[in-house]
Structures are given as C-alpha cells and as structure tokens.
Write a protein that holds these residues in place. Structure first.
Motif: not given
Length: 303
Positions: A19-24, A42-50, A52-53, A57-64
């Motif tokens: 998807t566009r979100v996943e590609r981004s 990989a020890d701090d998933y929330d920090r990694l998510a932040r 890459v903005i 929940e949709e963006e975090k799911s796409a990130l994983q």
C-alpha cells in the motif's frame, strides 16, 4: 551517508504489492538505515515507530509488516542485506579517498623539502660571514619588473594535447576562407577549437569543415535576409555542425552534384526568378531604382 543509490526499477518491482503507507514506511526505514549506517534497533519498537512517524494503529501495523518482509531480525536488530552492501561500498570508497589524499599530501611535502633545502643552502653559500649575520631575517627574493619575464598571454596555450599552432592553424584557415582578416582568436573561439579536437576531429577535418561551409549557399548569404552565417561559433558548435561542413565539402567534390544550399521559396518562383537568389547588391539596386521611379512619377503628376 549523505546519499545512497536509489534504483527506481528495483524499488518499484519489490514494493508494487504494498500500500502507499507501506511503501512510504519502507522508504523511511531505508533512509534511516543509511543515515545511521547501522541496522535498526529492535529492542524498542515504539521508539522505532516514532522515528519513522508511524503513529496510528494502521501505520504501526504497516510498519511491522514491512519489517517482517524486508528486514531480518538478528541479535536484537533489523538488518537489510542491500543496505549493508551499499554502506560497505561507501566506507571503502571514503577510506580509499582519505588514504589517497594523505599519500598525495605526503608526496607533495617530500617533493618540496629538497627544493627548500637547496635554496637555503645556495643562499647561505653566496653570503659572507658578515652578510649572514646582517641578513638573517632578509628575503632572498629578487624584485622583478614586467619586462624581465614576458608573459605569454596567447590563450591558445597547449592543454590536453592541443597546442598553440593547432588552434592558430584552424583559426587562420577560417579567417582566409570566410574573409575575416581582422577577427581575433579570443578565448571563446579557442575553446571551440579545443572542444572539437577533443571530440576526435583532426586539424585537417576542422579545416575541411570550414571549407565545406563555403559551398553552402544559405550560409554564404543566399537566403531570405541576405545574411551570412559563417561564424566560427556556428561552424564548430557541435559534432552535427562539423559533420555538416564535412558533408558539404564531400558533396562539392563529387562530379555533377551540388552542395545543399538555400532552397528558393514559392514566392520567388512565382515572381519569375526561376531559382535565382537575389544577393545584397541586387536588392539595394532594385530598392533604389523603385524609389527613383516613385519620385519621378510624383513629379509628373504635380505638373
């Protein structure tokens, strides 16, 4: 890394199903990887998510999903094979350039040392004991006048295999063929000649090209405006212009053929010129004759 090679075809083929979100997010993860020049923690998933903005929940799911598909989890970090290869290349090139720079500086330093030592030794040898004491802080440089060492200001100096005589020979041939005896060999014209030689044309090729343009009626002024297009900046502008001149000369040398020149317009044919092109002198005479006829006609009417 300040930059990295982005192969559009490879990226599109690998991410077309996302998807566009996943590609981004995938692009953001790659750039973060290159920017830090190390695998993603990989020890701090929330920090990694932040970083890459990835906020919703949709963006975090796409990130994983992107991490699981394109990265390999090893020893608590996410690794990417292509990124590791490019980072290694970048470091090798940087190291090689650094070593080359140091080696070059060291070589210049060693080369300059004997000259400096010899100059100091020679100056001390030429001084008496008293002079050595009195001139400890003096400079050995002698004053120079403008007339001592004449400066060669000829911009046609040798460079990259092109010497003064080559440039001068081509330029003087152009002066003679195009009748421009007062023209000067300036920096622009010198650059044109050097550029043409770098393209692979010989001195004789360039002279033949110039001669070829003299067989082009259009360039010699037989056109609608009566303007000559014989400047060296046009003739040697690029390979296509040079090739045109060579072709003109080749065509002119063939029996029974004529070079490509200016083609007469339909209006000239309808006027009964039958392909003859009016030159500047004929045009001036015609205008003067018509003006005289109008004046004579006006005088007859007034009487």
């Amino acid at each position: 890394m300040n930059f990295y090679p982005h192969h559009i075809g490879d990226f599109n083929n690998a991410t077309r199903h996302l998807t566009r979100v996943e590609r981004s997010l995938y692009r953001d993860l790659i750039e973060l990887y290159y920017d830090t020049e190390q695998p993603l923690p990989a020890d701090d998933y929330d920090r990694l998510a932040r970083r890459v903005i990835a906020v919703t929940e949709e963006e975090k799911s796409a990130l994983q999903y992107v991490l699981d598909e394109f990265f390999t989890l090893e020893d608590g970090v996410y690794k990417h094979e292509r990124c590791d290869i490019e980072i290694e290349k970048y470091r090798n090139v940087s190291s090689a350039k650094a070593r080359a720079g140091k080696a070059s500086a060291e070589a210049r330093k060693k080369k300059a040392a004997p000259k400096k030592k010899k100059a100091t030794s020679d100056s001390e040898h030429n001084l008496t004991g008293v002079e050595q004491v009195l001139n400890v802080c003096a400079t050995n440089q002698e004053p120079r006048t403008k007339n001592q060492e004449p400066i060669n200001k000829d911009i046609c100096a040798a460079k990259a295999g092109t010497n003064q005589s080559d440039c001068r020979e081509v330029f003087e041939h152009w002066q003679q063929e195009m009748n421009h005896p007062k023209s000067k060999l300036d920096q622009k014209r010198t650059g044109l000649i050097k550029k043409a030689i770098k393209l692979g044309y010989s001195i004789e090729d360039l002279k033949s090209c110039i001669t070829g343009y003299t067989h082009s009626a259009f360039h010699m002024g037989q056109n609608e405006n009566g303007t000559r297009f014989d400047g060296l900046d046009l003739i040697l502008r690029d390979a296509s212009k040079i090739d045109f001149g060579l072709q003109q000369l080749q065509t002119a040398n063939k029996p029974g053929t004529k070079p490509n020149g200016y083609q007469q317009t339909n209006s000239n044919h309808n006027a009964g010129n039958h392909g003859r092109i009016e030159n500047n002198t004929e045009r001036a005479m015609r205008i003067a004759r018509e003006a005289a006829e109008r004046i004579e006609s006006a005088g007859s009417t007034s009487h």
